[in-house]
Write a protein that holds these residues in place. Sequence first.
Motif, PDB file in Angstrom:
ATOM      1  N   GLN A  49       0.817  -1.212   0.000  1.00 44.45           N
ATOM      2  CA  GLN A  49       0.000   0.000   0.000  1.00 44.45           C
ATOM      3  C   GLN A  49       0.853   1.265   0.000  1.00 44.45           C
ATOM      4  N   ASN A  50       2.022   1.195   0.596  1.00 43.60           N
ATOM      5  CA  ASN A  50       2.892   2.365   0.682  1.00 43.60           C
ATOM      6  C   ASN A  50       3.885   2.358  -0.478  1.00 43.60           C
ATOM      7  N   TRP A  51       3.837   3.388  -1.290  1.00 39.85           N
ATOM      8  CA  TRP A  51       4.672   3.463  -2.486  1.00 39.85           C
ATOM      9  C   TRP A  51       6.163   3.355  -2.152  1.00 39.85           C
ATOM     10  N   GLY A  52       6.597   4.116  -1.185  1.00 39.52           N
ATOM     11  CA  GLY A  52       8.018   4.119  -0.822  1.00 39.52           C
ATOM     12  C   GLY A  52       8.498   2.758  -0.356  1.00 39.52           C
ATOM     13  N   ARG A  53       7.674   2.089   0.427  1.00 39.95           N
ATOM     14  CA  ARG A  53       8.045   0.759   0.903  1.00 39.95           C
ATOM     15  C   ARG A  53       8.102  -0.226  -0.254  1.00 39.95           C
ATOM     16  N   LEU A  54       7.186  -0.103  -1.183  1.00 40.83           N
ATOM     17  CA  LEU A  54       7.205  -1.003  -2.334  1.00 40.83           C
ATOM     18  C   LEU A  54       8.491  -0.841  -3.114  1.00 40.83           C
ATOM     19  N   VAL A  55       8.803   0.370  -3.489  1.00 38.59           N
ATOM     20  CA  VAL A  55       9.997   0.619  -4.302  1.00 38.59           C
ATOM     21  C   VAL A  55      11.261   0.192  -3.572  1.00 38.59           C
ATOM     22  N   ALA A  56      11.235   0.290  -2.252  1.00 45.89           N
ATOM     23  CA  ALA A  56      12.385  -0.119  -1.440  1.00 45.89           C
ATOM     24  C   ALA A  56      12.459  -1.629  -1.253  1.00 45.89           C
ATOM     25  N   GLY A  57      11.469  -2.336  -1.767  1.00 49.07           N
ATOM     26  CA  GLY A  57      11.488  -3.789  -1.650  1.00 49.07           C
ATOM     27  C   GLY A  57      10.867  -4.327  -0.387  1.00 49.07           C
ATOM     28  N   MET A  58      10.161  -3.485   0.347  1.00 45.33           N
ATOM     29  CA  MET A  58       9.537  -3.920   1.605  1.00 45.33           C
ATOM     30  C   MET A  58       8.040  -4.081   1.388  1.00 45.33           C
ATOM     31  N   ALA A  59       7.705  -5.027   0.533  1.00 48.85           N
ATOM     32  CA  ALA A  59       6.308  -5.218   0.157  1.00 48.85           C
ATOM     33  C   ALA A  59       5.615  -6.190   1.095  1.00 48.85           C
ATOM     34  N   GLU A  60       4.321  -5.996   1.219  1.00 43.64           N
ATOM     35  CA  GLU A  60       3.504  -6.877   2.054  1.00 43.64           C
ATOM     36  C   GLU A  60       3.303  -8.231   1.381  1.00 43.64           C
ATOM     37  N   TYR A  61       3.100  -8.191   0.072  1.00 43.08           N
ATOM     38  CA  TYR A  61       2.829  -9.420  -0.660  1.00 43.08           C
ATOM     39  C   TYR A  61       3.902  -9.682  -1.707  1.00 43.08           C
TER      40      TYR A  61
END
Length: 121
Positions: A98-110
């Motif tokens: 859900q969080n763009w920054g976390r996704l791009v940083a590789g810290m994805a939930e799924y």
Amino acid sequence: QLVESGGGLVQVGDSLRLSCTASIRFFTDYAMGWFRHAPGKEREFVAAIPSRGYKDFYEPSVKGRFFISRDNAKNMVYLQMNSLKPEDTAIYYCAGEQNWGRLVAGMAEYWGQGTQVTVSS
């Protein structure tokens, strides 16, 4: 929750389209991305698309060759890969967060299980 498909063995210069089927509740709340992991290297970011599909973002080495898209009606994410090179060989993973920054940083939930892409010269 995320299942990738579409990988395979291709030749240099070929195209391939990866698909990611997402079984995520409230899929439209999630930014989605693709990552890859090549042998001997760390996992790296490839591309990401926001929840509503605007302003996609790419790793520089794939920009102009790869295109990420999503179909929110079908809970699907795609990665169109053109002009493939041997250095694109890797396992490709779909990710959702859900969080763009976390996704791009590789810290994805799924995360999906990955699909192998091999580019032969």
